[in-house]
Enzyme design. Sequence first.
Site, short mmCIF file in Angstrom:
data_model
loop_
_atom_site.label_atom_id
_atom_site.label_comp_id
_atom_site.label_asym_id
_atom_site.label_seq_id
_atom_site.Cartn_x
_atom_site.Cartn_y
_atom_site.Cartn_z
N GLU A 1 0.86 -1.18 0.00
CA GLU A 1 0.00 0.00 0.00
C GLU A 1 0.89 1.23 0.00
O GLU A 1 1.65 1.46 0.94
CB GLU A 1 -0.88 0.04 1.25
CG GLU A 1 -1.95 -1.02 1.32
CD GLU A 1 -2.80 -0.85 2.58
OE1 GLU A 1 -2.72 0.23 3.23
OE2 GLU A 1 -3.52 -1.78 2.93
N ASP B 1 -5.95 8.42 10.55
CA ASP B 1 -4.64 7.84 10.82
C ASP B 1 -4.23 8.06 12.26
O ASP B 1 -4.55 9.08 12.87
CB ASP B 1 -3.57 8.44 9.90
CG ASP B 1 -3.78 8.05 8.45
OD1 ASP B 1 -4.19 6.90 8.22
OD2 ASP B 1 -3.52 8.87 7.56
#
Length: 271
Positions: free
Chosen positions: A56, A67
């Site tokens: 990724e 995040d």
Amino acid sequence: MTVKQSEASRLGPIFDVCRDDGRAALIGYLPTGYPDVTTSVHAMVALVESGCDIVEVGVPYSDPGMDGPTIVKATEAALHGGVRVRDTLAAVEAISAAGGHAVVMTYWNPVLRYGIDAFARDLASAGGYGLITPDLIPDEAGQWLAASEEHRLDRIFLVAPSSTPQRLAMTVEASRGFVYAASTMGVTGARDVVSNAAPELVGRVKEISDIPVGVGLGVRSGEQAAQIGGYADGVIVGSALVSALGDGGLTALRALTEELAAGVRQRAAAS
């Protein structure tokens, strides 16, 4: 309702190979540009060489609401270093040249700024397999669905323990390649204990579809990789890899990746 996984999936054959080996795929995340662009590309190639089945490639974004602190800190450093979307596409090219399989993970705003069709075109040209879009829901993804069909890219949407049955079904039906299952509620980050909600969430997807399911948001050790590989099709690792790279450079990153790759294979040996 049963949702059949599309035969047009680019990532499908990778999961098939892993399944034939009796194991989950190892999926590793790193942001482009951390600690600098050149090192980040070398790090992503190191993931391939150390046993990652899918890489990724993160697009740093100034408002990363989903995040955890490790990735936020890394993406802030990358942005301060002047990273650009074209650097992410160059990283995808490098991964492909090394024999790896790359997907891009990005919040939706950078894609809108770049141009949806242009981004899809350039990602496909770079050798990318698809796009993970954590803040895009299928209801609002009409242009992306069309662009992904045009350029033969997989589209990976997120599901969570809080997803209603209707939302889960809609998300699974819109996804191609795999579904990203958030194993804990809230933001990402390495954890010592993996959420108990993850097996139940994977089971809910499996009840309605044969699409592979990747579980992320917490893995930090080979032991956890083996645990998650017991029920998921993909084991996704992000924050722990970012920490390894930041703390110990490429040597530490390779060591952790090899441990994680051994972990998913431990599960295969035990099954």
